[in-house]
Design a protein around this motif. Structure first.
Motif, short mmCIF file in Angstrom:
data_model
loop_
_atom_site.label_atom_id
_atom_site.label_comp_id
_atom_site.label_asym_id
_atom_site.label_seq_id
_atom_site.Cartn_x
_atom_site.Cartn_y
_atom_site.Cartn_z
N ARG A 31 1.30 -0.83 0.37
CA ARG A 31 0.44 0.05 0.26
C ARG A 31 1.00 1.07 -0.22
O ARG A 31 0.86 2.44 -0.08
CB ARG A 31 -0.78 -0.15 1.24
CG ARG A 31 -1.87 -1.09 1.07
CD ARG A 31 -2.34 -1.17 2.40
NE ARG A 31 -3.95 -2.08 2.68
CZ ARG A 31 -3.92 -2.15 3.78
NH1 ARG A 31 -4.49 -1.99 5.12
NH2 ARG A 31 -5.07 -3.77 3.96
N TRP A 53 2.59 2.12 -5.05
CA TRP A 53 2.00 0.41 -4.20
C TRP A 53 1.40 0.08 -5.54
O TRP A 53 0.74 -1.10 -4.97
CB TRP A 53 1.14 1.41 -3.07
CG TRP A 53 0.42 2.28 -4.33
CD1 TRP A 53 0.32 3.99 -3.88
CD2 TRP A 53 -0.75 2.31 -4.86
NE1 TRP A 53 -0.49 4.50 -5.10
CE2 TRP A 53 -1.58 3.47 -5.63
CE3 TRP A 53 -1.52 1.15 -5.33
CZ2 TRP A 53 -2.89 3.90 -5.91
CZ3 TRP A 53 -3.03 1.36 -6.15
CH2 TRP A 53 -3.34 2.57 -6.34
N SER A 101 0.50 4.63 3.12
CA SER A 101 -0.44 3.97 2.58
C SER A 101 -1.34 5.69 1.57
O SER A 101 -1.90 5.72 2.23
CB SER A 101 -1.81 3.59 3.50
OG SER A 101 -1.10 2.41 4.14
N PHE A 102 -0.52 4.42 0.29
CA PHE A 102 -1.37 5.63 -0.53
C PHE A 102 -1.34 7.00 -0.85
O PHE A 102 -1.17 7.68 -0.96
CB PHE A 102 -2.70 5.51 -0.81
CG PHE A 102 -3.33 3.57 -1.02
CD1 PHE A 102 -4.54 2.91 0.44
CD2 PHE A 102 -3.11 2.96 -1.65
CE1 PHE A 102 -4.53 1.43 0.11
CE2 PHE A 102 -3.07 2.38 -1.96
CZ PHE A 102 -4.52 0.91 -0.86
#
Length: 119
Positions: A31, A53, A101-102
Motif C-alpha cells: 500500500r 504501491w 498508505s497510498f
C-alpha cells in the motif's frame, strides 16, 4: 510504529553485485511507495529508484538505469534493491524509505546500510 531495516550492504569489487533488503514492519508495503536513496560522502542524498504501491517503478538517476532493479515481496513485507555492475561511484550509504498508505511523501526512513565499491 513503523520500522524499516536495511541489510545486505558491504564491500564489493567494481563490476560485482549486491542485493540490499529492506524489511518493513508497522506498514504494508503493498500500500506504500517504497524507495531507495543514497548519500555519498560530502554529497547530498539522492533518490535512486522507487516502486509505487501500484507496481510502477522509476529510476531517478541515469546511472541506475539498466543496472539497478527494485522489487518487493509482499508476503515478506520486504523490498529489495539488486545492484549489478557496481562502480566506485556507487559507494554510499543506502537508505530505504516508505510513504504512508497510498501517500506521496516519504514519511519513514531506515537507518541505512553502507555500500563500498573498490576499484
Amino acid at each position: 510504529q513503523v520500522q524499516l531495516v536495511e541489510s545486505g550492504g558491504g564491500l564489493v569489487q567494481a563490476g560485482g553485485s549486491l542485493r540490499l533488503s529492506c524489511a518493513a514492519s508497522g506498514l504494508t508495503i503493498s500500500r506504500s511507495t517504497m524507495g531507495w536513496f543514497r548519500q555519498a560522502p560530502g554529497k547530498e542524498r539522492e533518490g535512486v529508484i522507487e516502486v509505487t504501491w501500484s507496481g510502477a517503478t522509476t529510476a531517478y538517476i541515469d546511472s541506475a538505469k539498466g543496472r539497478f532493479t527494485i522489487s518487493r515481496d509482499n508476503a515478506k513485507n520486504t523490498v529489495y534493491l539488486q545492484m549489478n555492475s557496481l562502480k566506485p561511484d556507487d559507494t554510499a550509504v543506502y537508505y530505504c524509505a516508505a510513504t504512508s498508505s497510498f501517500g506521496i511523501s516519504y514519511d519513514y526512513w531506515g537507518q541505512g546500510t553502507q555500500v563500498t565499491v573498490s576499484s
